[in-house]
Design a protein around this motif. Structure first.
Motif, PDB file in Angstrom:
ATOM      1  N   LEU A  62      68.996  15.744  24.405  1.00 51.93           N
ATOM      2  CA  LEU A  62      69.168  16.893  23.504  1.00 51.93           C
ATOM      3  C   LEU A  62      70.555  17.463  23.743  1.00 51.93           C
ATOM      4  O   LEU A  62      70.745  18.480  24.406  1.00 51.93           O
ATOM      5  CB  LEU A  62      68.085  17.944  23.779  1.00 51.93           C
ATOM      6  CG  LEU A  62      66.639  17.500  23.566  1.00 51.93           C
ATOM      7  CD1 LEU A  62      65.674  18.589  23.991  1.00 51.93           C
ATOM      8  CD2 LEU A  62      66.401  17.131  22.115  1.00 51.93           C
ATOM      9  N   TRP A  80      68.486  20.411  19.498  1.00 49.66           N
ATOM     10  CA  TRP A  80      67.693  21.504  20.068  1.00 49.66           C
ATOM     11  C   TRP A  80      66.899  22.232  18.987  1.00 49.66           C
ATOM     12  O   TRP A  80      65.758  22.644  19.213  1.00 49.66           O
ATOM     13  CB  TRP A  80      68.597  22.490  20.811  1.00 49.66           C
ATOM     14  CG  TRP A  80      68.928  22.035  22.201  1.00 49.66           C
ATOM     15  CD1 TRP A  80      70.094  21.485  22.645  1.00 49.66           C
ATOM     16  CD2 TRP A  80      68.043  22.063  23.332  1.00 49.66           C
ATOM     17  NE1 TRP A  80      70.010  21.178  23.977  1.00 49.66           N
ATOM     18  CE2 TRP A  80      68.757  21.524  24.431  1.00 49.66           C
ATOM     19  CE3 TRP A  80      66.734  22.485  23.526  1.00 49.66           C
ATOM     20  CZ2 TRP A  80      68.202  21.406  25.697  1.00 49.66           C
ATOM     21  CZ3 TRP A  80      66.175  22.360  24.791  1.00 49.66           C
ATOM     22  CH2 TRP A  80      66.894  21.830  25.861  1.00 49.66           C
ATOM     23  N   CYS A 106      63.956  20.058  18.178  1.00 51.60           N
ATOM     24  CA  CYS A 106      62.979  20.175  19.263  1.00 51.60           C
ATOM     25  C   CYS A 106      62.186  21.473  19.130  1.00 51.60           C
ATOM     26  O   CYS A 106      60.954  21.484  19.271  1.00 51.60           O
ATOM     27  CB  CYS A 106      63.696  20.122  20.609  1.00 51.60           C
ATOM     28  SG  CYS A 106      62.611  20.342  22.032  1.00 51.60           S
TER      29      CYS A 106
END
Length: 206
Positions: free
Chosen positions: A170, A176, A179
């Protein structure tokens, strides 16, 4: 599909530790998880077959092989263990030979589904779903294996998942954000979906 699958052993363990397994909430939860797992694994088997193949036609071939394998398990393995379970009551325990036979067949089933292009877990799941429930056979077998599974294999599963996780991948704001979106979707699906379904079936907010 992956986010809709319940971690069935973890869920059962939580209910046992909270002394909720034999309550109405526990019964509804376990029944929902069982139906959810059967449905989701069938869908996931089809998706994995497509993803691992070079073309949609190959994905359909993998799915057809999976359906054929389930048919073979229903036609041959289930009657075999049905006769074994019907021989006598198993409350006094299982012999080491019977446990060894079950473990060998579980691993064999897992290997076959892996060769067919599906996840090995699917083979083990199918084998467990077809085990006869008469004469306490499945219950005694589960009790015999529970300590090993919960104490050894379950932590090993989480440790293995953690070791394969590479946070360093990441490496950008977009990664991010993706995620975070997945985490939010997973939590909303778990909490929101469970809460709405529970309310619609008459359970309280608590």
């Amino acid at each position: 599909v992956a986010m809709s699958i319940t971690a069935f052993p973890v869920l059962a363990r939580i209910l046992v530790e909270r002394r909720l397994l034999r309550t109405r909430v526990g019964a509804v939860t376990i029944a929902s998880a069982a139906v959810d797992d059967v449905t989701a694994w069938c869908i996931l088997a089809f998706i994995v077959g497509i993803v691992r193949s070079v073309s949609p036609l190959a994905g359909l071939r993998t799915t057809a092989l999976a359906v054929g394998y389930v048919g073979v398990m229903l036609a041959f393995v289930r009657p075999l263990f049905g006769r074994l379970a019907a021989r006598r009551t198993w409350r006094e325990g299982l012999s080491q030979n019977v446990v060894a036979l079950v473990l060998v067949l579980v691993f064999t089933s897992s290997c076959i589904t892996e060769i067919l292009g599906l996840h090995a877990l699917f083979g083990a799941f199918i084998f467990g779903a077809l085990m006869p429930k008469e004469n306490a056979f499945a219950h005694v077998l589960a009790e015999k294996l529970e300590d090993l599974v919960v104490i050894f294999f379950l932590p090993l599963f989480f440790a293995s998942s953690g070791l394969r996780t590479q946070i360093g991948l990441l490496d950008s704001p977009s990664a991010w954000l993706l995620c975070a979106a997945i985490v939010v979707a997973a939590r909303a699906g778990e909490r929101g979906g469970g809460a709405i379904a529970a309310r619609l079936t008459g359970l309280g907010w608590r």
